[in-house]
Enzyme design. Structure first.
Site, PDB file in Angstrom:
ATOM      1  N   GLU A  81      -2.183  -5.389  -3.449  1.00 16.01           N
ATOM      2  CA  GLU A  81      -1.215  -4.650  -2.628  1.00 16.01           C
ATOM      3  C   GLU A  81      -0.169  -5.595  -2.049  1.00 16.01           C
ATOM      4  O   GLU A  81       1.019  -5.244  -1.969  1.00 16.01           O
ATOM      5  CB  GLU A  81      -1.937  -3.908  -1.514  1.00 16.01           C
ATOM      6  CG  GLU A  81      -2.771  -2.731  -2.003  1.00 16.01           C
ATOM      7  CD  GLU A  81      -3.452  -1.988  -0.885  1.00 16.01           C
ATOM      8  OE1 GLU A  81      -3.666  -0.772  -1.032  1.00 16.01           O
ATOM      9  OE2 GLU A  81      -3.785  -2.615   0.151  1.00 16.01           O
ATOM     10  N   ASP A 123       0.831  -1.205   0.000  1.00 12.80           N
ATOM     11  CA  ASP A 123       0.000   0.000   0.000  1.00 12.80           C
ATOM     12  C   ASP A 123       0.865   1.255   0.000  1.00 12.80           C
ATOM     13  O   ASP A 123       0.617   2.206  -0.759  1.00 12.80           O
ATOM     14  CB  ASP A 123      -0.919  -0.024   1.224  1.00 12.80           C
ATOM     15  CG  ASP A 123      -1.723   1.252   1.377  1.00 12.80           C
ATOM     16  OD1 ASP A 123      -2.626   1.500   0.570  1.00 12.80           O
ATOM     17  OD2 ASP A 123      -1.430   2.026   2.315  1.00 12.80           O
TER      18      ASP A 123
END
Length: 225
Positions: free
Chosen positions: A116, A44
């Protein structure tokens, strides 16, 4: 994992030196063993940095607010889930029995988290330069399409909001045909909206075909030429 990873390597355009990192990235917290939440956290942060840097370079005169909105559009869960669908990650996810039974392999948040986690795994398997190059290759189409000051909502989102505002059922998208080899495919998608004839669109990716179909449906609903 349920499927051989060779096809996934082709799809994401990266071969892991340490396949254990990929297996961890594909492991949901509901599954026994080491899951992907730490990799998701890492991915992320890397994704946000790479996209922010790309937007900063691409739009030297854009204001901070526009840059933030564009970044939010590009890294939001919906966008990441689209990547997850395009990559076919549902076929590789390792889920616990309960999560598997409830359809977790197609849940938007689960797919987004897995994308992610893959980014985090690629970084650990290589370095920030290679990881950044890979992210930008995935995002090439979306980065070329986005502009500051424009409504950041894509046709699928606009169609969904149009139907929700009228308390109508959400549209359904089905891939009815796929031709060609990986990285050179043509997808034919059928879009179903209640009260309308089915809409067929073709694109070089599932996402492109779905977006074209949504755009057609929206024009019909709004009686636009």
């Amino acid at each position: 994992m349920k499927k051989n990873v060779t096809e996934l390597y082709k799809t994401i355009d990266y071969i892991f030196a340490d396949q254990g990192l990929l297996e961890q990235a594909m492991t949901h917290r509901s599954h026994k063993g080491q899951h992907n939440e730490r990799l998701e956290f890492l991915g992320d942060s890397i994704l946000s940095f790479v996209i922010a840097n790309a937007l900063y370079a691409k739009f030297p005169k854009a204001r901070e607010g526009d840059l933030s909105r564009m970044r939010s559009t590009l890294v939001r869960g919906q966008t990441l889930a689209e990547f997850g669908l395009e990559f076919g990650l549902g076929d590789y996810l390792r889920l616990g029995p309960g999560e598997l039974k409830s359809g977790g392999f197609r849940r938007e948040s689960t797919l987004a988290d897995a994308v992610e986690a893959i980014i985090g795994a690629v970084f650990l398997d290589s370095d920030i330069e290679r990881c950044g190059e890979l992210i930008l290759s995935w995002y090439e189409e979306r980065l070329n399409a986005i502009s500051p000051g424009l409504n950041q909502k894509d046709p699928k989102t606009l169609l969904q909001e149009h139907l929700q505002a009228r308390k109508l059922s959400l549209p359904g998208y089905t891939v009815v045909d796929t031709k060609g080899q990986a990285h050179n495919q043509t997808f034919t998608v059928e879009c179903i909206v209640d009260g309308m004839d089915s809409i067929i669109s073709v694109g070089s990716s599932r996402r492109k075909a779905e977006q074209k179909a949504a755009e057609k449906a929206l024009k019909i609903l709004k009686n636009e030429p």
